[in-house]
Write a protein that holds these residues in place. Structure first.
Motif, PDB file in Angstrom:
ATOM      1  N   LEU A 172     -23.379 138.931  11.092  1.00 39.35           N
ATOM      2  CA  LEU A 172     -22.675 138.262   9.895  1.00 39.35           C
ATOM      3  C   LEU A 172     -22.831 139.328   8.589  1.00 39.35           C
ATOM      4  N   SER A 173     -21.709 138.986   7.865  1.00 34.80           N
ATOM      5  CA  SER A 173     -21.534 140.106   6.781  1.00 34.80           C
ATOM      6  C   SER A 173     -22.589 139.702   5.821  1.00 34.80           C
ATOM      7  N   ALA A 174     -23.124 140.770   5.122  1.00 37.62           N
ATOM      8  CA  ALA A 174     -24.148 140.575   4.091  1.00 37.62           C
ATOM      9  C   ALA A 174     -23.678 139.614   3.172  1.00 37.62           C
ATOM     10  N   GLY A 175     -24.474 138.868   2.696  1.00 33.07           N
ATOM     11  CA  GLY A 175     -23.953 137.795   1.838  1.00 33.07           C
ATOM     12  C   GLY A 175     -23.598 136.270   2.690  1.00 33.07           C
ATOM     13  N   ARG A 176     -23.533 136.410   3.959  1.00 31.34           N
ATOM     14  CA  ARG A 176     -23.045 135.295   4.551  1.00 31.34           C
ATOM     15  C   ARG A 176     -24.216 135.113   5.900  1.00 31.34           C
ATOM     16  N   THR A 177     -25.029 135.922   5.950  1.00 33.12           N
ATOM     17  CA  THR A 177     -26.109 135.896   6.975  1.00 33.12           C
ATOM     18  C   THR A 177     -27.131 134.687   6.914  1.00 33.12           C
ATOM     19  N   ARG A 181     -28.568 128.551   8.502  1.00 32.35           N
ATOM     20  CA  ARG A 181     -29.522 127.648   7.962  1.00 32.35           C
ATOM     21  C   ARG A 181     -28.918 126.784   6.774  1.00 32.35           C
ATOM     22  N   ILE A 182     -28.115 127.219   5.960  1.00 30.48           N
ATOM     23  CA  ILE A 182     -27.379 126.404   5.211  1.00 30.48           C
ATOM     24  C   ILE A 182     -26.815 125.283   5.831  1.00 30.48           C
ATOM     25  N   TYR A 183     -25.948 125.482   6.653  1.00 29.35           N
ATOM     26  CA  TYR A 183     -25.072 124.413   7.639  1.00 29.35           C
ATOM     27  C   TYR A 183     -26.168 123.665   8.196  1.00 29.35           C
ATOM     28  N   PHE A 184     -27.250 124.145   8.763  1.00 28.22           N
ATOM     29  CA  PHE A 184     -28.192 123.334   9.698  1.00 28.22           C
ATOM     30  C   PHE A 184     -28.586 122.287   8.634  1.00 28.22           C
ATOM     31  N   VAL A 219     -18.848 110.455   7.822  1.00 25.99           N
ATOM     32  CA  VAL A 219     -20.288 110.922   7.500  1.00 25.99           C
ATOM     33  C   VAL A 219     -20.835 111.486   8.779  1.00 25.99           C
ATOM     34  N   ILE A 220     -20.611 110.926   9.882  1.00 27.57           N
ATOM     35  CA  ILE A 220     -21.091 111.325  11.436  1.00 27.57           C
ATOM     36  C   ILE A 220     -20.106 112.662  11.684  1.00 27.57           C
ATOM     37  N   LEU A 221     -19.009 112.477  11.525  1.00 23.99           N
ATOM     38  CA  LEU A 221     -18.098 113.683  11.934  1.00 23.99           C
ATOM     39  C   LEU A 221     -18.457 114.883  11.228  1.00 23.99           C
ATOM     40  N   LYS A 222     -18.737 114.520   9.725  1.00 25.93           N
ATOM     41  CA  LYS A 222     -19.057 115.865   8.819  1.00 25.93           C
ATOM     42  C   LYS A 222     -20.386 116.317   9.318  1.00 25.93           C
ATOM     43  N   GLY A 223     -21.383 115.518   9.840  1.00 24.86           N
ATOM     44  CA  GLY A 223     -22.723 116.038  10.181  1.00 24.86           C
ATOM     45  C   GLY A 223     -22.589 116.855  11.399  1.00 24.86           C
ATOM     46  N   LEU A 224     -21.609 116.437  12.323  1.00 22.38           N
ATOM     47  CA  LEU A 224     -21.458 116.866  13.847  1.00 22.38           C
ATOM     48  C   LEU A 224     -20.646 118.438  13.541  1.00 22.38           C
ATOM     49  N   ASN A 225     -19.926 118.230  12.648  1.00 21.92           N
ATOM     50  CA  ASN A 225     -18.916 119.394  12.099  1.00 21.92           C
ATOM     51  C   ASN A 225     -20.065 120.555  11.499  1.00 21.92           C
ATOM     52  N   LEU A 226     -20.855 120.323  10.710  1.00 26.40           N
ATOM     53  CA  LEU A 226     -21.781 121.133  10.123  1.00 26.40           C
ATOM     54  C   LEU A 226     -22.783 121.835  11.083  1.00 26.40           C
ATOM     55  N   LEU A 227     -23.094 120.722  12.083  1.00 29.07           N
ATOM     56  CA  LEU A 227     -24.102 121.267  12.854  1.00 29.07           C
ATOM     57  C   LEU A 227     -23.427 122.193  13.964  1.00 29.07           C
ATOM     58  N   CYS A 228     -22.144 122.147  14.296  1.00 26.70           N
ATOM     59  CA  CYS A 228     -21.620 122.975  15.220  1.00 26.70           C
ATOM     60  C   CYS A 228     -21.328 124.364  14.559  1.00 26.70           C
TER      61      CYS A 228
END
Length: 457
Positions: A172-177, A181-184, A219-228
């Motif tokens: 992952l590019s520096a600054g996006r590594t 954790r953020i998405y999780f 809300v559920i689809l948003k959570g699944l989207n972020l988890l994936c």
């Protein structure tokens, strides 16, 4: 190289500069990239970009190199190089001033591999380039041959940073590594909101409307989207490949996008709150928004899965932006129509207090939707453009926090509550509705009696 040829080449390079700038401005996760170039005579082809730390490396494997036609060209005018955005502007100035006739002659770039290092009849090479200067670089292929030589080749590129602890690779590019954790963490927040919303629907089940289940689905689809997406970025970070998690991410992103825009349209029309039906013009908005969301998601997949080198990459980027803007504008019309209807009702039917409360909330929701669209489409793009590559994650966090705030506002204003102004009905309205039903029943009974008497006569 003759001056006239150099001049034509310089103009061609300048004409292609916009493609390079698009590559610089587009965020990229820089997984291991496989690029096929077939009969391409462009003088500049951007392959991929990446934010390097002081321990960065580039692995480049190129095979099946074919130059057509092949009149034994000077191979020192064709090859790969790395360049930053600031350096590229300096290279363009050198070309325009005539100081150089080929970008590979500039001192502002970093040569990765020039084709004059190919052996006799060589059609492939492999090289590892160590990058110690921390910055965001774009890998570019340059074809400065005086004649229109078409190039074909297969290129495998992998850019990564070495972890200081164990020397492991970070793709992952520096600054996006830090994005996995953020998405999780964000996915956990949305799943917690879904549990809270389910509890509220059960507790207030007597005042639950169909629209509340739409909110739960979003809300559920948003959570699944972020988890994936967290898993997608995590696998890319470790291996350079998404290992199929990108497919699930695209599926949930597609469903979430369609249901979210549908939800905004339904709330804007007052469906399930003010009336249990949709008018024809409101149905047309849904019939426009849903197919456009399908097109936007297809364009997003093409953009994400191809590098900026493709000749149609910029076109798909424009298609996505255009469709996204049209969808955002379309969802505003139902809210405007509802505001207009409530204004007219407040003046004419004598129930100004109830209608004015609903009108105030519709205005608030209209303003919030405008702010949400403006921030996530304009402000976030500006942050991506002006923020240093080391802080690329900040634009993602800003967009997600605003989205979370929008979800919270919508859930709070449209929560299942007896005293919610969206479905407050006063005693006069209840009596009027009951009287209308009674009169309708009496009219139908009287009509049946008349028809029965007429048939006997």
């Amino acid at each position: 190289m003759p001056p006239c040829v150099a001049s034509r080449l310089s103009l061609a390079v300048v004409a292609k500069a916009a493609v390079i700038l698009l590559a610089f401005l587009s965020p990229c996760d820089a997984e291991i990239r496989y690029t096929e170039i077939r009969s391409d005579d462009r003088p500049i082809i951007p392959i991929d970009d990446f934010g390097f730390t002081h321990r960065g490396q580039l692995e480049l494997n190129v095979s099946k190199i074919v130059l057509d036609p092949n009149p034994d060209p000077p191979l020192n005018n064709i090859g790969f190089f790395l360049c930053t955005r600031d350096s590229w502007f300096s290279v363009l100035k050198e070309l325009q001033d005539g100081d150089i006739s080929c970008v590979l002659q500039s001192n502002y770039i970093k040569h990765v591999f020039v084709f004059d290092r190919l052996g006799p009849n060589g059609d492939q090479f492999s090289t590892v380039f160590t990058q110690n200067d921390a910055n965001q670089y774009t890998l570019v292929f340059a074809n400065c041959l005086s004649e229109r030589i078409r190039v074909s080749m297969d290129a495998d590129s992998a850019m990564y940073n070495l972890d200081g602890k164990g020397g492991s690779r970070d793709y992952l590019s520096a600054g996006r590594t830090v994005l996995p954790r953020i998405y999780f963490i964000l996915s956990l927040i949305y799943f917690s909101l879904a549990v809270f919303w389910i509890h509220m629907l059960y507790k207030k089940r007597l005042t639950v409307f169909k629209i509340h289940f739409f909110m739960l689905a979003v809300v559920i689809l948003k959570g699944l989207n972020l988890l994936c997406e967290a898993e997608d970025k995590s696998y890319i970070k470790r291996t350079g490949n998404a290992h199929g998690w990108d497919v699930l991410f695209y599926i949930f992103s597609f469903l979430k996008g369609i249901i979210l825009f549908t939800l905004i349209v339904l709330i804007g029309t007052g469906w399930s709150f003010l009336k249990p039906y949709l008018q024809d013009k409101e149905k047309k908005v849904l019939m426009i928004v849903i197919p456009l969301q399908v097109i936007a998601n297809i364009a997003q997949v093409v953009i994400d899965e191809t590098s900026p080198y493709g000749q149609e990459w910029a076109m798909w980027k424009q298609v996505f932006l255009l469709v996204d803007v049209v969808c955002c504008c379309a969802v505003l019309f139902p809210i405007v129509w509802s505001i207009k209807n409530l204004k007219e009702a407040a003046r004419s039917d004598g129930k100004a207090a109830v209608n004015l409360m609903k009108l105030t909330l519709f205005r608030q929701y209209y303003i919030v939707v405008i702010c949400y669209i403006y921030f996530t489409r304009v402000v976030v793009y500006a942050l991506e453009t002006i923020t240093s590559y080391r802080y690329a994650w900040t634009s993602v966090v800003a967009a997600e926090l605003v989205t979370l705030a929008f979800y919270l506002f919508t859930g709070y204003k449209f929560r299942p509550e007896v005293h919610n102004p969206y479905f407050v009905v006063d005693d006069e309205e209840e009596e009027a509705a009951a009287e209308a039903l009674r009169l309708e029943d009496e009219f139908e009974l009287l009509l049946e009696q008349k028809l029965h008497c007429g048939s006997k006569e």
